[in-house]
Each structure stands twice: as C-alpha cells, then as structure tokens.
Design a protein around this motif. Structure first.
Motif, PDB file in Angstrom:
ATOM      1  N   TYR A  47       8.106   9.205  60.884  1.00  0.00           N
ATOM      2  CA  TYR A  47       6.807   9.855  60.993  1.00  0.00           C
ATOM      3  C   TYR A  47       6.067   9.732  59.671  1.00  0.00           C
ATOM      4  N   LYS A  48       4.768   9.911  59.723  1.00  0.00           N
ATOM      5  CA  LYS A  48       3.956   9.900  58.521  1.00  0.00           C
ATOM      6  C   LYS A  48       2.757  10.819  58.708  1.00  0.00           C
ATOM      7  N   GLU A  49       2.179  11.213  57.577  1.00  0.00           N
ATOM      8  CA  GLU A  49       0.944  11.975  57.558  1.00  0.00           C
ATOM      9  C   GLU A  49      -0.078  11.193  56.750  1.00  0.00           C
ATOM     10  N   LEU A  50      -1.336  11.582  56.829  1.00  0.00           N
ATOM     11  CA  LEU A  50      -2.382  10.874  56.099  1.00  0.00           C
ATOM     12  C   LEU A  50      -2.110  10.927  54.600  1.00  0.00           C
ATOM     13  N   GLY A  51      -2.174   9.770  53.960  1.00  0.00           N
ATOM     14  CA  GLY A  51      -1.979   9.704  52.524  1.00  0.00           C
ATOM     15  C   GLY A  51      -0.542   9.806  52.081  1.00  0.00           C
ATOM     16  N   VAL A  52       0.400   9.831  53.026  1.00  0.00           N
ATOM     17  CA  VAL A  52       1.824   9.972  52.712  1.00  0.00           C
ATOM     18  C   VAL A  52       2.573   8.816  53.359  1.00  0.00           C
ATOM     19  N   SER A  53       3.609   8.331  52.672  1.00  0.00           N
ATOM     20  CA  SER A  53       4.382   7.221  53.204  1.00  0.00           C
ATOM     21  C   SER A  53       5.230   7.668  54.389  1.00  0.00           C
ATOM     22  N   TRP A  54       5.855   6.706  55.047  1.00  0.00           N
ATOM     23  CA  TRP A  54       6.689   7.002  56.208  1.00  0.00           C
ATOM     24  C   TRP A  54       7.924   7.782  55.792  1.00  0.00           C
ATOM     25  N   ARG A  55       8.402   8.648  56.691  1.00  0.00           N
ATOM     26  CA  ARG A  55       9.601   9.446  56.475  1.00  0.00           C
ATOM     27  C   ARG A  55      10.577   9.206  57.632  1.00  0.00           C
ATOM     28  N   VAL A 339       5.031  -2.201  57.692  1.00  0.00           N
ATOM     29  CA  VAL A 339       5.895  -1.081  58.054  1.00  0.00           C
ATOM     30  C   VAL A 339       7.364  -1.503  58.035  1.00  0.00           C
ATOM     31  N   THR A 340       7.661  -2.707  58.488  1.00  0.00           N
ATOM     32  CA  THR A 340       9.048  -3.164  58.538  1.00  0.00           C
ATOM     33  C   THR A 340       9.674  -3.158  57.157  1.00  0.00           C
ATOM     34  N   GLU A 341       8.955  -3.677  56.185  1.00  0.00           N
ATOM     35  CA  GLU A 341       9.477  -3.713  54.822  1.00  0.00           C
ATOM     36  C   GLU A 341       9.682  -2.303  54.278  1.00  0.00           C
ATOM     37  N   GLU A 342       8.741  -1.412  54.571  1.00  0.00           N
ATOM     38  CA  GLU A 342       8.854  -0.041  54.078  1.00  0.00           C
ATOM     39  C   GLU A 342      10.025   0.685  54.722  1.00  0.00           C
ATOM     40  N   LEU A 343      10.215   0.490  56.027  1.00  0.00           N
ATOM     41  CA  LEU A 343      11.300   1.187  56.708  1.00  0.00           C
ATOM     42  C   LEU A 343      12.660   0.650  56.304  1.00  0.00           C
ATOM     43  N   SER A 345      13.465  -0.607  53.408  1.00  0.00           N
ATOM     44  CA  SER A 345      13.782  -0.189  52.042  1.00  0.00           C
ATOM     45  C   SER A 345      13.911   1.321  51.905  1.00  0.00           C
ATOM     46  N   MET A 346      13.697   2.040  52.991  1.00  0.00           N
ATOM     47  CA  MET A 346      13.720   3.493  52.948  1.00  0.00           C
ATOM     48  C   MET A 346      15.154   4.001  52.904  1.00  0.00           C
ATOM     49  N   PRO A 347      15.494   4.837  51.918  1.00  0.00           N
ATOM     50  CA  PRO A 347      16.842   5.404  51.889  1.00  0.00           C
ATOM     51  C   PRO A 347      17.055   6.344  53.069  1.00  0.00           C
ATOM     52  N   ASP A 348      18.303   6.447  53.447  1.00  0.00           N
ATOM     53  CA  ASP A 348      18.657   7.261  54.615  1.00  0.00           C
ATOM     54  C   ASP A 348      18.898   8.701  54.174  1.00  0.00           C
ATOM     55  N   THR A 349      17.890   9.552  54.354  1.00  0.00           N
ATOM     56  CA  THR A 349      18.042  10.960  53.967  1.00  0.00           C
ATOM     57  C   THR A 349      19.079  11.666  54.834  1.00  0.00           C
ATOM     58  N   ALA A 350      19.233  11.220  56.076  1.00  0.00           N
ATOM     59  CA  ALA A 350      20.223  11.855  56.947  1.00  0.00           C
ATOM     60  C   ALA A 350      21.635  11.634  56.401  1.00  0.00           C
ATOM     61  N   LEU A 440      12.924  10.455  46.804  1.00  0.00           N
ATOM     62  CA  LEU A 440      13.059  11.655  45.987  1.00  0.00           C
ATOM     63  C   LEU A 440      14.038  12.638  46.624  1.00  0.00           C
ATOM     64  N   LEU A 441      13.998  12.759  47.946  1.00  0.00           N
ATOM     65  CA  LEU A 441      14.939  13.646  48.627  1.00  0.00           C
ATOM     66  C   LEU A 441      16.377  13.181  48.424  1.00  0.00           C
ATOM     67  N   VAL A 442      16.602  11.883  48.593  1.00  0.00           N
ATOM     68  CA  VAL A 442      17.957  11.342  48.428  1.00  0.00           C
ATOM     69  C   VAL A 442      18.427  11.515  46.988  1.00  0.00           C
ATOM     70  N   ALA A 443      17.542  11.203  46.021  1.00  0.00           N
ATOM     71  CA  ALA A 443      17.907  11.360  44.614  1.00  0.00           C
ATOM     72  C   ALA A 443      18.232  12.807  44.285  1.00  0.00           C
ATOM     73  N   THR A 444      17.480  13.742  44.856  1.00  0.00           N
ATOM     74  CA  THR A 444      17.738  15.158  44.612  1.00  0.00           C
ATOM     75  C   THR A 444      19.078  15.588  45.189  1.00  0.00           C
ATOM     76  N   ILE A 445      19.388  15.115  46.404  1.00  0.00           N
ATOM     77  CA  ILE A 445      20.671  15.477  47.020  1.00  0.00           C
ATOM     78  C   ILE A 445      21.829  14.925  46.201  1.00  0.00           C
TER      79      ILE A 445
END
Length: 561
Positions: A47-55, A339-343, A345-350, A440-445
């Motif tokens: 999902y994403k919001e305006l001005g925010v990257s995909w989550r 979107v494919t490249e962004e997804l 490279s996205m770390p798995d917060t789960a 940032l979430l993954v790094a914090t965890i």
C-alpha cells in the motif's frame, strides 16, 4: 464496423487477463496493490499514501484474490471460492462472511444503500440463481420484476447487490438479468458511488463480436419499476479500463486511438470521460497527456486504474516490469515510477517483526527453563532481605537503567540505522508506524534486537562479577539475593533476561501494559521488579551493605607483638 476495430477489441479482451491477478484498489486515503507470486499460489499486499513510498502490508498470502476494494484503512479481498478477507496496513487479517453469490463487481462509497450521512461501506454485485433472503434495505427496495412477475420453473440468473454489514452481507436490491444486458465474459464490470447514487460500467455481451460499453445508473423502485438506467453509451472502440468517483465527478478511463497492423493492435492511447451530473454539459472527454503531449501505450500494457486522494492511479505493465503513475482528473499524467524495482528492493518488515518475536520467544523459553530448575520441593518462604539492607531508590534505579541501556542502543544503531536519520522521522515512525519507510522500520527492529540482547547479556555478566552494572555503580546501588550476596548464575540470568520482556512492552501496540511492570516496584515490599520476583533478588543501596572485614598485614602483627 471495421475489421481492424473488431480485431483490436478482441485482443483487448484477451489481454485483459495479463494482469488479472494484479489488483489495484484505492480511495481518498490509501492505494493498495495485490501482487501474485510467480507460482500463482500466493500473493503479497502493498500500500502507499500520497507523497509516501510503497509499504508492505502482508506477504505470502496462501491464496490469490480475484478482486479487491479499499475502504478507509482496510482492504477487502475476494476469492474465487467466494471467501471474503479484510486486511489492514499492519497485515492483520480477518475472515468475514463469504460472498452470497458469484462475484461480478465491487466498490465502496458513502450515503447509499441505507447508510447514514457520511457513512461508508463496501458494496458487491453478485450473480445467483435464487433471490436473496429478506430483510431488504428500507431505502433501496427490491426490484419490481422480483415482486410482480411469476417465478419461472427454471431459475433465471439474477444480479444481486449487497452491502457489507459487520461480518455479514445485507441485501440492497436484486433483479433478473436480461440476456442483452449481460456483461461480456472476459470484460470487467466496474461500480462507483457518486453523490449517493450507484453507477455501473460494463462491456455488454451480444450477438455481435463487438458491443459498446454502457454507463448505467441504479434506480430504486419508482412507479413500480426499478433497475439500471443507461445514461451513456461509449463507442465500441473505447474499451473501459477503470472508473472512479473523484471530486463530485465520475471519471471513466478508456482505451482509444488504436494503432494496429493488419492482425493486431500495437499501441493505444488513454482518455478520460468525465461525468458531472449537475453540469450543463455532463459528459466531456479529454485525452491523457504528459506535459501536454500525447502518450501512447504498448498493446500489452493492460493498465489498471483506481483512485488515490483526488487523483487517478494508473498501473501498467511493460514485460515483467510494472509502472505506477498519478493522473489528474483533467488528464495530466505524472512521471512513471518503477514499482517492480521498488518492491523487490523493499525489506521485509514482516520477517523483521517475526525475528523479534522469535527473540522474545527464546527469552521466555530460557526463563521457563531457569524457573524449572528453581523448583521448590516445599512452598517457598516470602522473600525477605536482611534487616540492615535498604531497597534501592526507584528514581536512581531508573537513571541507572538509562545509563546502562542507552549507550548500547546508540552503539547498535551505528550498525543498522541510517546516518541521516532525523528526529522528525523518528517521531513520525512512533506516532504512525504504518507510514514509516520499510527500511527504517526494519533497521529499528534490528537495532532493538541487538541492543536488548547486549543489555541482558551484559547485565548478566556484570551481576555475576560485581553485583552491579556501571549504572548501578555510578548511583551506588547493588543487586543481591535473599542472603544479601551478589546473584549466582541462575539468579543473574533470570533477573536480567526478563528485562527483554519489560522493554518489549514499550514497542508493542499494547504499551499500556508497561504500567503493570512500572507499578510492581511500587507495590512490592522490597521494590522488586518482575525479574527480581522471579529470580528472588532485589536492588539495594550500597551503603547499607556490610563492610567486608579487612585482612591484617604482617607488619601490624609484628608491631603488636
């Protein structure tokens, strides 16, 4: 009709299945993307919001949905077996009531189908052979065909509109489907609610290979009649790819301007038809352009269209790569995002969250093993400190804990947290974790896991060796057992490893539980925290400990003699 136009539309119907399992669903708050795995057996939700990257919301869901719709902070997923599942941004999933028929279309909207003002709900259109069971919505009566015409011996298929109500479906309207009004088998059906009225966009099935698309409005019972009123007919070459209600207008995106060879289309353009019910000219059409220049799309792009805020969100495919673009209601197209490249490279917060849960599980198991070997053959006596020992001041103990833990946290952050991290980003993550960047979430965890691990191991070693950590030493405190001595190995492990459980309350959705652990030292006689109660230890003032006897030297002995 031209042969090339017929071929073009037929290819469109075939190509509409290229991204059949890639679902795009949005509303004024969020845009959701459901992507299947290559195996086609599992799917991921982003999902994403305006001005925010995909989550990442959820990964490796056991099934692939056939439809999705956004409603506030939740995404409703529908499956081929009629199952209905609701997921939120944190990945929490809830199984709701199954669909009452074969899925046709779905939408969310306000002020319709018995809803009060400004109430929103999900509406689904299904096909079934039997009429729905009463009661019906009082504001949207059943169709006249359902109430006045005799029922045939063989049930005719019916279109039934339902509203999601809690964990169930409430029927809103239903009626038989005329053969000429059935949608084409491979063509999607779109629903949207504008100003309290329901609209349907469909590519009609008919005797001819190519049929025009119809925009229809649902009409409640009036003068004994109810059903769909056709308010606009699109030319056959304008194949619809999406519809959304934005800013009191209905926006229909359709393919147009086909460039074809003798056998198949090679490129096409997109256009927006805007419907404003209160305008003198209700229908206007505008080509979608970028920087006021026409934009063409490859024939296999298979665009998906939804809404994000007050704009349209368009997803298209280029080979195995998908691109995301925002488009204004006037047809101005923004720059595409890969979107494919962004997804990828996205770390798995789960996975990071699961790793932290495994860490806590290991701590709990170790505490359980330690308590097992601490079994008492007889009921243990109440924990009592020697009379001369004074329990440690709670404020000093809190300061000592900060002195011990914060350096370890900052040291752990050097390995994981970005160097350009600012306080605003940290505050945003604390207040709204669902909007924080996944990295940032993954790094914090990872930082929390490492710092807590170092904290409990370091505290255990210091308690064994000195009976105090540097923080306690600085504030003149000591850890002792019920005999007034420094803890042994089992006692040091139990009192320090429970610190991970207490700290986990600070980063959990139920942080208020931390108050229970805060109150324990205030309520217990010897100001023991949870770990001290399990290990049968306490923190005391160093000044109250007996001074060890001095060892006489040889010179003193000789002088005495």
């Amino acid at each position: 009709m031209k042969v090339r136009t017929i071929i073009a539309v037929l290819v469109l119907l075939l190509n509409s299945r290229v991204l059949a399992d890639d679902l795009l669903a949005g509303d004024a708050r969020k845009l959701w993307l459901v992507r299947p795995a290559e195996s086609g057996e599992t799917s991921d939700v982003f999902y994403k919001e305006l001005g925010v990257s995909w989550r990442v919301s959820a990964r490796n869901q056991t099934k692939v949905p056939v439809a999705a719709v956004a409603d506030g902070d939740a995404l409703h997923l529908f499956y081929a077996d009629r199952q209905h599942v609701i997921v939120n941004a944190l990945g929490d999933m809830r199984v709701a009531a199954n669909l009452p028929g074969d899925f046709l279309a779905v939408c969310s909207g306000e002020n319709f189908g018995g809803l009060e003002k400004d109430q929103s709900a999900v509406f689904v259109l299904v096909r079934r052979d039997e009429p729905p069971k009463p009661p019906f919505s009082t504001t949207q009566p059943t169709t006249a065909a359902a109430t006045t015409q005799p029922q045939p011996a063989t049930p005719a298929p019916r279109e039934c509109l339902y509203r999601a109500t809690g964990n169930d479906w409430t029927p809103v309207a239903w009626g038989p489907v005329a053969p000429d009004d059935a949608p084409a088998p491979d063509a999607p059906v779109y629903l949207a609610i504008l100003k309290g009225q329901l609209y349907q966009l469909m590519h009609r099935e008919g005797k001819s290979s190519v049929q025009p698309s119809l925009l229809r409005r649902y009409s409640p019972a009036r003068n004994g009649q109810a059903g769909w009123d056709v308010i606009h007919t699109f030319p056959a070459e304008q194949f619809p790819v999406g519809m959304a209600a934005v800013k009191n207008r209905l926006l229909v995106v359709h393919r147009t301007g086909e460039e074809t060879t003798t056998t198949a289309p090679t490129k096409f353009s997109l256009a927006i038809t805007r419907y404003a019910p209160d305008s003198k000219v209700p229908f206007t059409t505008q080509p979608i352009t970028r920087n006021q220049k026409d934009v063409t799309w490859p024939a296999d792009a298979s665009p998906r269209v939804s809404r994000l805020g007050d704009q349209l969100a368009i997803l298209r495919q280029d080979g195995k790569t998908i691109y995301f673009t925002l488009c204004s209601p006037s047809g101005a197209l923004g720059e595409p995002e890969n979107v494919t490249e962004e997804l990828q490279s996205m770390p798995d917060t789960a996975w990071a969250s699961d790793l932290y849960n495994y860490f806590l599980l290991g701590v709990v198991i170790l505490i359980g093993v330690g308590m097992f070997f601490r079994r008492f053959r007889q009921p243990p006596k109440p924990f009592l400190l020697p009379k001369n020992l004074i329990p440690g001041n709670l404020f000093k103990r809190l300061l000592a804990a900060l002195v011990d833990f914060l350096p370890l946290y900052f040291l752990s952050g050097i390995f994981f947290l970005p160097t350009n991290l600012n306080l605003d980003a940290v505050q945003q993550m604390i207040e709204h974790p669902e909007t924080a960047p996944p990295s940032l979430l993954v790094a914090t965890i990872y930082t929390i896991i490492l710092s807590q691990g170092l904290y409990i191991v370091y505290g255990t070693i210091m308690d064994l060796r000195y009976g105090a950590t540097p923080g306690k030493m600085l504030l003149r405190l000591r850890s002792v057992n019920e005999n007034g001595r420094k803890p042994n190995f089992r006692e040091a492990v139990l009192r320090n490893f429970t610190k991970a459980i207490e700290l986990s309350m600070l980063v959990s959705p139920m942080a208020w539980l931390m108050m229970i652990f805060v109150l324990l030292p205030l309520l217990t006689r010897n100001r023991q925290r949870l770990g001290d109660m399990i290990a049968r230890t306490a923190v005391v003032e160093r000044r109250s400990l007996p001074t060890p006897p001095s060892i006489p030297t040889g010179k003193n002995d000789e002088s005495t003699n």
